[in-house]
Design a protein around this motif. Structure first.
Motif, mmCIF file in Angstrom:
data_model
loop_
_atom_site.group_PDB
_atom_site.id
_atom_site.type_symbol
_atom_site.label_atom_id
_atom_site.label_comp_id
_atom_site.label_asym_id
_atom_site.label_seq_id
_atom_site.Cartn_x
_atom_site.Cartn_y
_atom_site.Cartn_z
ATOM 1 N N TRP A 1 0.944 -1.198 0.014
ATOM 2 C CA TRP A 1 0.129 0.036 0.018
ATOM 3 C C TRP A 1 0.948 1.156 -0.078
ATOM 4 O O TRP A 1 0.496 2.217 -0.503
ATOM 5 C CB TRP A 1 -1.112 -0.115 1.338
ATOM 6 N N PHE B 1 1.860 1.569 -3.631
ATOM 7 C CA PHE B 1 0.519 2.029 -4.400
ATOM 8 C C PHE B 1 0.324 3.461 -4.091
ATOM 9 O O PHE B 1 -0.388 4.139 -5.056
ATOM 10 C CB PHE B 1 -0.469 1.243 -3.696
ATOM 11 N N GLY B 2 0.316 3.853 -3.021
ATOM 12 C CA GLY B 2 0.053 5.393 -2.497
ATOM 13 C C GLY B 2 1.027 6.372 -3.019
ATOM 14 O O GLY B 2 0.994 7.679 -3.295
ATOM 15 N N GLY C 1 -4.749 11.000 -7.286
ATOM 16 C CA GLY C 1 -4.914 9.719 -6.660
ATOM 17 C C GLY C 1 -6.239 9.477 -5.956
ATOM 18 O O GLY C 1 -5.990 8.622 -5.012
ATOM 19 N N PHE D 1 -6.789 5.836 -5.634
ATOM 20 C CA PHE D 1 -5.631 5.243 -5.059
ATOM 21 C C PHE D 1 -5.708 5.542 -3.218
ATOM 22 O O PHE D 1 -5.766 4.328 -2.444
ATOM 23 C CB PHE D 1 -4.442 5.887 -5.326
#
Length: 271
Positions: free
Chosen positions: A24, A27-28, A100, A103
């Motif tokens: 994560w 991903f972020g 994002g 996200f």
């Protein structure tokens, strides 16, 4: 003071959460990397044209001799670039959150699930949520820009303008940065932007303690990219504190299990 320390604590908790969930974290970082490229170009352009802007804004100093003309325009350039950096910190978060949105929504939901309960959301479509996020960000940034302009003018005051004013400016920037970062979890609960501002004004220490260290860290090149996922995670935990959900979950938990938190929204007793 207790809220100030607690706010900084949520920043640390968010970073620890993404450190334990490496997928994560990576991903972020994707939206933050995209935004970083855009802002780096804008700041380079500002630095390149700052001298011309100073000369255009201070025509009355054209006839001044040395060193007064250089000092005045040098101060103008320094304040202009400092204002640009602070504005970049605030708008960087807003733009990164917009880029994002899917996200950080997924990241924030995962954080909430790890705490035992995730609000179901508002049920709005993706494009409707994106429009609401954009509208709310503009609302916050207009307020922040007003303070930024005020601090820019106050920066010309002797001594105070170079010491006290920047310190207050960082705290105010930290408050508005917290407003932006908590928007993901707040929007999931259907809390409108004016109510978010009211809630955070009621816990200024919490908001300043969380956002001000980030403002200072975000001034370091590339740091914002690495800290952004943890900042969103920490802001989600902070919102659970603001709405009383952390307290409710802790009280209801038994050994080895957690029950659902109270309904989302501000706690009537607190707000």
């Amino acid at each position: 003071m207790r809220d100030l320390v607690a706010g900084t604590g949520y920043l640390g908790k968010g970073q620890r959460w993404v450190a334990r969930h490496g997928r994560w974290w990576g991903f972020g970082m994707i939206p933050a990397l995209i935004a970083l490229v855009l802002y780096a170009g804008a700041l380079v352009a500002l630095a390149f044209f700052a001298g011309d802007l100073a000369a255009w804004a201070t025509p009355f100093a054209d006839g001044w001799g040395a060193p007064w003309q250089g000092l005045l325009r040098g101060l103008f350039v320094a304040l202009l670039f400092a204002g640009g950096l602070l504005l970049s910190v605030l708008t960087f978060t807003a733009v990164t959150l917009l880029i994002g949105d899917p996200f950080y929504e997924s990241l924030s939901e995962k954080v909430e699930e790890s705490e035992g309960d995730c609000p179901p959301g508002t049920g709005m479509s993706f494009w409707r949520e994106l429009w609401v996020s954009l509208r709310d960000s503009v609302h916050v940034l207009v307020r922040a820009a007003g303070f930024g302009l005020l601090f820019f003018v106050l920066g010309f005051l002797p001594v105070v303008g170079q010491t006290v004013v920047p310190a207050i400016g960082f705290c105010v920037s930290g408050f508005f940065l917290t407003v932006e970062l908590t928007s993901v979890a707040m929007q999931r609960r259907g809390i409108p932007v004016r109510e978010r501002l009211r809630m955070l004004r009621g816990r200024k220490g919490l908001a300043v303690g969380f956002g001000t260290p980030l403002v200072l860290l975000f001034l370091v090149p590339f740091v914002a990219v690495f800290l952004m996922p943890g900042a969103v995670a920490g802001a989600t935990l902070l919102v659970r504190d603001l709405t009383g959900e952390n307290e409710g979950t802790e009280a209801a938990e038994g050994p080895g299990e957690a029950t659902a938190a109270p309904p989302s929204g501000p706690s009537p007793a607190r707000w």
